[in-house]
Design a protein around this motif. Structure first.
Motif, short mmCIF file in Angstrom:
data_model
loop_
_atom_site.label_atom_id
_atom_site.label_comp_id
_atom_site.label_asym_id
_atom_site.label_seq_id
_atom_site.Cartn_x
_atom_site.Cartn_y
_atom_site.Cartn_z
N LEU A 1 0.75 -1.36 0.15
CA LEU A 1 0.13 0.07 -0.06
C LEU A 1 0.90 1.27 0.08
O LEU A 1 0.48 2.21 -0.90
N PRO A 2 1.80 1.32 0.71
CA PRO A 2 2.52 2.61 0.72
C PRO A 2 3.28 2.85 -0.44
O PRO A 2 3.22 4.10 -0.91
N SER A 3 3.53 1.80 -1.17
CA SER A 3 4.07 1.90 -2.46
C SER A 3 3.29 2.64 -3.81
O SER A 3 3.35 3.38 -4.54
N MET A 4 1.86 2.23 -3.32
CA MET A 4 0.75 2.59 -4.51
C MET A 4 0.66 4.12 -4.07
O MET A 4 0.53 4.87 -4.77
N LEU A 5 0.38 4.26 -2.73
CA LEU A 5 0.03 5.77 -2.40
C LEU A 5 1.24 6.85 -2.76
O LEU A 5 0.94 7.78 -3.08
N LYS A 6 2.42 6.36 -2.73
CA LYS A 6 3.59 7.26 -3.06
C LYS A 6 3.84 7.33 -4.69
O LYS A 6 4.19 8.46 -4.91
N PHE A 7 3.42 6.38 -5.37
CA PHE A 7 3.99 6.52 -7.01
C PHE A 7 2.63 6.51 -7.77
O PHE A 7 2.79 6.95 -8.81
N GLU A 8 1.60 6.28 -7.23
CA GLU A 8 0.43 6.50 -8.28
C GLU A 8 0.26 7.77 -8.86
O GLU A 8 0.10 7.85 -10.08
N PRO A 9 0.41 8.86 -7.97
CA PRO A 9 0.56 10.20 -8.49
C PRO A 9 1.71 10.54 -9.38
O PRO A 9 1.22 11.38 -10.10
N THR A 10 2.63 9.74 -9.52
CA THR A 10 3.52 9.86 -10.76
C THR A 10 3.30 9.47 -11.93
O THR A 10 3.81 9.91 -12.84
N LEU A 11 2.05 8.63 -12.12
CA LEU A 11 1.75 8.20 -13.54
C LEU A 11 1.24 9.28 -14.34
O LEU A 11 0.41 10.03 -13.97
N LYS A 12 1.89 9.17 -15.73
CA LYS A 12 1.25 9.90 -16.72
C LYS A 12 0.16 9.31 -17.07
O LYS A 12 -0.47 8.22 -16.96
N PRO A 13 -0.90 10.35 -17.57
CA PRO A 13 -2.36 9.88 -17.86
C PRO A 13 -2.09 8.74 -19.05
O PRO A 13 -1.16 8.73 -19.93
N GLY A 14 -2.79 7.64 -18.87
CA GLY A 14 -2.62 6.52 -19.83
C GLY A 14 -1.54 5.59 -19.50
O GLY A 14 -1.08 4.44 -19.76
N GLY A 15 -0.91 5.65 -18.07
CA GLY A 15 0.14 4.93 -17.58
C GLY A 15 -0.57 3.66 -17.01
O GLY A 15 -1.72 3.69 -16.83
N VAL A 16 0.42 2.81 -16.64
CA VAL A 16 -0.13 1.45 -16.34
C VAL A 16 0.34 1.30 -14.69
O VAL A 16 1.39 1.35 -14.16
N LEU A 17 -0.72 1.01 -13.95
CA LEU A 17 -0.32 0.36 -12.54
C LEU A 17 -0.76 -0.62 -12.09
O LEU A 17 -1.92 -1.48 -12.47
N LEU A 18 0.22 -1.60 -11.73
CA LEU A 18 0.31 -3.08 -11.41
C LEU A 18 0.03 -2.90 -9.96
O LEU A 18 0.93 -2.54 -9.33
N LEU A 19 -0.84 -3.51 -9.37
CA LEU A 19 -1.05 -3.61 -8.03
C LEU A 19 -1.18 -5.10 -7.31
O LEU A 19 -1.77 -5.91 -7.93
N ASN A 20 -0.32 -5.15 -6.20
CA ASN A 20 -0.15 -6.51 -5.83
C ASN A 20 -1.55 -6.64 -4.71
O ASN A 20 -1.66 -6.13 -3.55
N LYS A 21 -2.86 -7.22 -5.13
CA LYS A 21 -4.23 -7.21 -4.57
C LYS A 21 -4.06 -7.87 -3.05
O LYS A 21 -4.64 -7.62 -2.15
N SER A 22 -3.12 -8.66 -3.08
CA SER A 22 -2.88 -9.80 -1.70
C SER A 22 -2.43 -8.68 -0.57
O SER A 22 -2.92 -8.96 0.59
N LEU A 23 -1.92 -7.51 -0.86
CA LEU A 23 -1.49 -6.80 0.34
C LEU A 23 -1.83 -5.22 0.17
O LEU A 23 -1.84 -4.47 1.07
N ILE A 24 -2.81 -5.04 -1.04
CA ILE A 24 -3.35 -3.64 -1.14
C ILE A 24 -4.87 -3.74 -1.13
O ILE A 24 -5.41 -4.20 -2.23
N HIS A 25 -5.42 -3.48 -0.15
CA HIS A 25 -7.02 -3.63 -0.17
C HIS A 25 -7.76 -2.36 -0.28
O HIS A 25 -8.61 -2.00 0.07
N GLN A 26 -7.06 -1.34 -1.05
CA GLN A 26 -7.64 0.04 -1.16
C GLN A 26 -7.60 0.26 -2.53
O GLN A 26 -6.56 -0.02 -3.35
N ALA A 27 -8.53 0.80 -3.11
CA ALA A 27 -8.15 1.08 -4.61
C ALA A 27 -7.83 2.15 -4.97
O ALA A 27 -7.51 3.12 -4.26
N ALA A 28 -7.02 1.97 -6.38
CA ALA A 28 -6.42 3.35 -6.73
C ALA A 28 -7.55 4.33 -7.08
O ALA A 28 -8.60 4.00 -7.48
#
Lengths: 250, 175, 73, 363
Positions: B75-102
Motif C-alpha cells: 500500500l505505501p508504494s501505491m500511495l507514493k507512486f500512483e500520483p507520478t503516473l502519466k495519463p494512460g500509464g499502467v499501474l500494477l497492484l499486488n492485490k494480496s497486500l493492497i486492499h484499497q482501490a487506486a
C-alpha cells in the motif's frame, strides 16, 4: 696485524645525525641496521620512519626508506608489505608518534597480525617539538606542558605500550628492552634479531620497545639521563618478553 | 521511445531484483537502460523502491518525476507512486497486500493477487516474479523471452531449480 | 695477553661521555680540544689497559669508536 | 547501436572492477555509505586476482596504507565518501609532496558534518581546493555515467603513475548506487613485485644488490630553498596536467540563449532539461566539466554574444560557480541554480527555473 673487534656497521651511512649528544636514538639505529647487515638483509629491507627526532632516519639507515605522516607508519608499512611480502619491513617510531597520534594505527596493525616489525622508542617525552608531555611521560615528570610535573588529575596516566600490544593475538613477539648499559644494549640487539627472525618466518607482528633517554628535554646530562632511565623509568616500564612465538612470558 | 517506471515494495519482496531484471532484459535487446535504487537506512525494514528507464536512445537523467508504469507490491508504494503516473500509464497492484482501490481513473490498472498465486506454487517468495510477468505482458517494455534469459543468467547451474520456479511464476499471470 | 687498539673519530664524537662512563678500565677521557662541531671529543688515555670489552663502542650513539686487536701474522 | 556486449553493473562495482582491470592490486577501505559496495567487491574479488585487500581501521589509515603500497611501487585504488575524504586529506597532501601515485574515488554525499547520505556536490571545494596543507594539486575527474566513471578510473590508474600524483574521481551517491550497461576495458598487463623497480626506478623495493641505488620517499624538506625547488617541480607537472587533462563536454553552446554549467549527476538532469527547454523554444546549451581541476576555463571563450546568461547548476550552495565566473570573465551575468542537502531537482524544476532566470534578466 690489526683484527677488527668492533667497527661501525655499514648499515649506517656516515653522515652527521641530527641527534643530541648522548641521545640513544643513535644506539637503536645502529642495533637495527647492524642486525640487518649481519642477516645480509640491508638490501632487502624497507623502513618506515616517524615524525619526531627520528624523522630523518632515512638519511642514516642504509636501507630503502620512507617518511610517514605522524603516527601512520604502521599503516604505511602494512601497505608496503602487501607489495613486497618477502622483504623485511619495519617501522621506527617514538612515543608521541606511536602511542598518541598513531594509537589506532599501531593497535590495528598488531591486531591484524601484520608481518612487520615495529621499533618503539620510549623516552617519555616529545623530543623534536621541544619537550612536551608524551603518552609515556611518568607521573610527576616535568615537561614543557606539565611544568609542575605530570598530574594524573589533569593529564591522566602513562601508557605501557608493550603490555597493551601483548594483549593482541596478532602480536606474536613483544619485548621491552633498555639502552642504558652495555649488557642491556646487547640484550636489545638480541631482541631486534628475534623480531626480524619472527618476521622472516612470517609468524606475524613483532614489537620491540627501547626504553631510551632524552637528555636535552629531560634537562639532564647524558649520564644523569641514564640514571633517570634506570631509577625512574624501569620501575614503571619493566623489561621483559611480554609475548613470544614460543608462548608465555619470560 | 523512452519508458520510465517505479518498482516499489517492502524490503525483502524482491523489488530490486525485479527492477534489475527489466534493466538486464533491456540490455539483451540492445536498448539503453538505467536502474537507480533507494539506498541507506530507509532500506532496513522500510519501503524499498527503484527507478528503471528503458529507451532506444541514450538516457540523460536516471531520475523520474513522472512515470509510464508503477509496480506496487504494498500500500505505501501505491500511495507514493500512483500520483507520478502519466495519463494512460499502467499501474500494477499486488492485490494480496493492497486492499484499497487506486484513485486515478486516467490510467490502466491491473490488480493481481500475487501472494496467493505464489502460495499455490508453493513459495510466496516468487510473488515478485508473478508481478514481473504481469508487467511484461501488460506493458511490452521488454520481451518475455528476454526475461526468461535473464532468469537463467541470475539462477545459473547451482540454482537451476530456482530458475524453474521463477519461470513458472513469471508465466503464471495472464490477462 | 691480547693487545687492543681503541680509535675515536674525534670529528664524529659529540662528547656525550657515555664511553668514558661505561669503560670498566676508565681509559677514556674528554679532550681539552674542541672538534669541528664544537664538542670536546673523547680520547684514549691508557691504550694498553684496554681489555676489548667493547662497552664504549656499544654505548656510543654516534659510531665514533672502533676497536682492533693485535694478532700475530 | 547494439548494447549486447555490455553488462548491467552498479556504479560502485563497475568502478572497482575498472580499477582492477587498470592494474590495481592494492585496495584499502573503510566502510562508509554510499560507497560500501566497493570495499565489499574488492574484499571478494581482489585476492582472487592476485591482489591485496585490507579493511583499514579508519580512512586515515587507508590512505596511509595507500601511501605505503604506492611508495613500494604498487598500483593502488582507495575510495570513500565525503567525511571520509576529509580524513584522507592529510594523506593526499603527503602523497603529492612525496610524489606517490594513487587513485582515490569519492562517492560524495551531503554535508556539512555527518550530513546525509543522498547525492551531493558540496564537496567541490574539498575536491578541487583540497583540505590538505600546502601547495599541491590533485587532478579531479567527475564522470556523469557509470561507463564514463569506469573508463576514468581505468585510465587514471595509469595517469597517476605518469604524474606520480594522486588522481581523484568525483562521483556521488546516485552514480555509485545506480546500475547502467557497461562495456569493461581490457585488463592491463600486470607488473610483478620483483619487476617494479624496472618500471618505477624511484620505488621502495629494497635495493637487493649494490648495483641499485638506495631509494627514499620523503616529504620533509626543512631547507626553504630545497622545498621551494621541489614545489616548483611539482607545479611544472601540474602545468603539464592543465594542458593534458582538461576535459569538457559541450552541448549546443554556440548559439544558446542560456548556457548551463553542470557536472556529474546534475549534468544528466540538465541534459534532459535542455530538451524540455527546446520544446518551449528556448535554446539552452551545456558546458559539462569532466575535469574539475584542471577546470575548462577556455571553453567559456567559445560562448557567443547571443548568450544572455550563464547558469551554474549545482547540488550545493554554489561552489563551482566561482570557477564559472573565472571562465566567464564578466562577459555574461552568472546565476546559480541549485538544490542542496541531498535534494535533487527534477528536469522540470530546472526547466522552469532556467526560464524564470532568462525572464528576469530580460531574455
Amino acid at each position: 696485524m690489526l683484527k677488527p673487534v668492533f667497527e661501525y656497521t655499514k648499515g649506517m651511512l656516515r653522515v652527521d645525525t641530527n641527534f643530541c649528544p648522548g641521545c640513544t636514538h643513535g644506539i637503536s639505529h645502529r642495533l637495527i641496521t647492524e642486525t640487518l647487515d649481519e642477516m645480509n638483509m640491508l638490501g632487502k629491507t624497507i623502513g618506515c620512519g616517524p615524525i619526531g627526532c627520528a624523522v630523518m632516519a632515512h638519511r642514516f639507515m642504509n636501507v630503502d626508506m620512507c617518511e610517514c605522516a605522524h603516527g601512520r607508519a604502521p599503516a604505511v608499512a602494512s601497505g608496503v608489505k602487501c607489495v613486497h611480502p618477502d622483504n623485511i619491513v619495519f617501522t621506527y617510531q617514538g612515543d608521541g608518534d606511536l602511542a598518541s597520534i598513531g594509537t589506532a594505527e599501531i593497535i590495528h596493525a598488531a591486531a591484524r597480525g601484520e608481518n612487520i616489525t615495529t621499533f618503539f622508542v620510549n623516552n617519555a617525552i616529545y623530543g623534536m617539538t621541544g619537550g612536551q608531555m608524551a603518552p609515556t611521560t611518568l607521573v610527576g615528570q616535568k615537561s614543557t606542558t606539565t611544568q609542575a610535573g605530570r598530574d594524573t588529575h589533569q593529564s591522566g596516566f602513562p601508557i605501557r605500550v608493550s603490555e597493551l600490544i601483548a594483549t593482541l593475538d596478532g602480536a606474536v613477539y613483544v619485548e621491552r628492552v633498555a639502552l642504558n648499559t652495555p649488557a642491556n644494549v646487547n640484550k636489545a640487539k638480541k631482541a631486534v634479531r628475534k623480531a626480524f627472525d619472527v618476521q622472516q618466518k612470517k609468524l606475524g607482528f613483532s614489537f620491540v620497545e627501547f626504553v631510551s633517554t632524552c637528555p636535552t628535554n629531560w634537562g639532564l646530562s647524558p649520564l644523569a639521563a641514564m640514571d633517570f632511565l634506570k631509577n625512574e623509568m624501569l620501575p614503571y616500564y619493566p623489561l621483559g618478553v611480554f609475548r613470544s612465538p614460543e608462548g608465555g612470558e619470560e | 521511445m523512452t519508458k520510465k517506471m517505479f518498482f516499489a515494495g517492502y524490503g525483502g519482496q524482491g523489488i530490486m531484483l525485479t527492477g534489475q531484471m527489466v534493466a538486464s532484459a533491456a540490455i539483451l535487446e540492445g536498448k539503453e537502460t538505467t536502474f537507480f535504487p533507494s539506498y541507506g537506512p530507509e532500506m532496513r525494514g522500510g519501503t524499498a523502491n527503484c527507478t528503471v528507464i528503458v529507451s532506444d536512445k541514450p538516457i540523460s537523467s536516471p531520475l523520474i518525476f513522472e512515470s509510464d508504469c508503477v509496480l506496487a507490491m504494498n500500500l505505501p508504494s501505491m500511495l507514493k507512486f500512483e500520483p507520478t503516473l502519466k495519463p494512460g500509464g499502467v499501474l500494477l497492484l499486488n492485490k494480496s497486500l493492497i486492499h484499497q482501490a487506486a484513485k486515478r481513473d486516467d490510467i490502466t490498472k491491473y490488480e493481481i493477487a500475487a501472494n496467493e498465486m505464489a502460495s499455490e506454487l508453493g513459495n510466496t517468495v516468487v510473488a515478485n516474479m508473478i508481478m514481473l510477468g504481469a508487467f511484461v505482458r501488460t506493458t511490452g517494455i521488454v520481451k518475455e523471452e528476454s526475461i526468461i534469459q535473464v532468469i537463467h543468467n541470475v539462477f545459473d547451474q547451482k540454482k537451476a531449480e530456482l530458475a524453474d520456479l521463477n519461470i513458472k511464476a513469471f508465466n503464471l499471470w495472464r490477462d | 695477553m691480547a693487545k687492543f687498539e681503541v680509535r675515536v673519530d674525534g670529528n664524529v664524537c659529540k662528547g656525550c661521555e657515555l664511553c668514558r662512563i661505561y669503560c670498566p678500565k676508565k681509559i677514556l677521557a674528554m679532550s681539552t680540544q674542541i672538534n669541528d662541531r664544537g664538542y670536546s671529543p673523547a680520547e684514549i688515555t691508557r691504550q694498553e689497559d684496554c681489555i676489548g670489552c667493547k662497552a664504549c663502542a656499544i654505548m656510543c650513539p654516534d659510531g665514533a669508536i672502533s676497536i682492533y686487536e693485535e694478532v700475530a701474522q | 547501436m547494439s548494447n549486447t556486449k555490455k553488462v548491467l553493473m552498479k556504479g560502485n562495482e563497475a568502478f572497482a572492477e575498472a580499477a582492477i582491470l587498470g592494474g590495481c592490486r592494492y585496495y584499502f577501505g573503510y566502510p562508509i555509505t554510499p560507497q560500501n559496495e566497493i570495499p565489499e567487491y574488492m574484499s571478494r574479488v581482489l585476492p582472487k586476482r592476485g591482489g591485496h585487500f585490507i579493511q583499514a581501521e579508519s580512512e586515515i589509515s587507508a590512505i596511509n596504507m595507500a601511501y605505503g603500497a604506492g611508495a613500494a611501487g604498487g598500483r593502488v585504488f582507495i575510495t570513500s565518501s565525503s567525511p571520509g575524504i576529509a580524513l584522507m586529506q592529510e594523506g593526499m597532501s603527503f602523497l603529492c609532496s612525496a610524489e606517490v601515485p594513487c587513485v582515490i574515488l569519492t562517492v560524495s554525499r551531503c554535508g556539512p558534518g555527518i550530513g546525509g547520505i543522498q547525492p551531493g556536490q558540496a564537496d567541490y571545494f574539498q575536491a578541487t581546493r583540497g583540505g590538505g596543507n600546502g601547495d599541491y594539486k590533485i587532478p579531479v575527474f567527475a564522470p556523469s555515467t557509470v561507463q564514463e566513471g569506469a573508463d576514468l578510473v581505468y585510465e587514471s590508474m595509469a595517469l597517476a603513475d605518469k604524474y606520480q600524483n594522486p588522481i581523484l574521481i568525483f562521483t556521488d551517491g546516485l552514480l555509485g548506487q545506480m546500475m547502467e550497461p557497461v562495456a569493461l576495458p581490457e585488463p592491463v598487463v600486470d607488473i610483478k613485485s620483483t619487476d617494479i623497480r624496472e618500471h618505477k626506478p624511484w620505488a621502495l623495493t629494497g635495493y637487493w644488490d649494490d648495483d641499485k641505488k638506495r631509494n627514499t620517499v620523503i616529504s620533509l624538506r626543512l631547507q626553504p630553498e630545497r622545498l621551494e625547488e621541489h614545489i616548483h617541480k611539482l607545479f611544472a607537472r601540474y602545468e603539464q596536467a592543465e594542458k593534458e587533462l582538461t576535459r569538457v563536454e559541450t552541448v549546443g553552446i554556440e548559439d544558446a540563449d542560456v548556457v548551463l554549467v553542470a557536472f556529474g549527476t546534475m549534468a544528466r538532469i540538465v541534459k534532459e532539461a535542455i530538451d524540455m527547454l527546446a520544446a518551449q523554444g528556448i535554446k539552452a546549451g551545456l558546458i559539462r566539466p569532466i575535469s574539475l581541476w584542471p577546470f575548462p576555463y577556455a571553453t567559456f571563450d567559445k560562448l557567443t554574444d547571443k548568450t544572455k546568461v550563464v547558469i551554474s547548476a549545482e547540488l550545493s550552495m554554489g561552489q563551482m560557480i566561482q570557477d564559472v565566473k573565472l571562465g566567464v570573465k564578466d562577459r555574461f551575468p552568472v546565476k546559480l541554480l541549485n538544490r542542496t542537502g541531498g535534494m535533487i531537482p527534477t528536469s522540470l524544476e530546472i526547466t522552469e527555473r532556467t526560464a524564470a532566470i532568462l525572464k528576469e534578466i530580460g531574455g
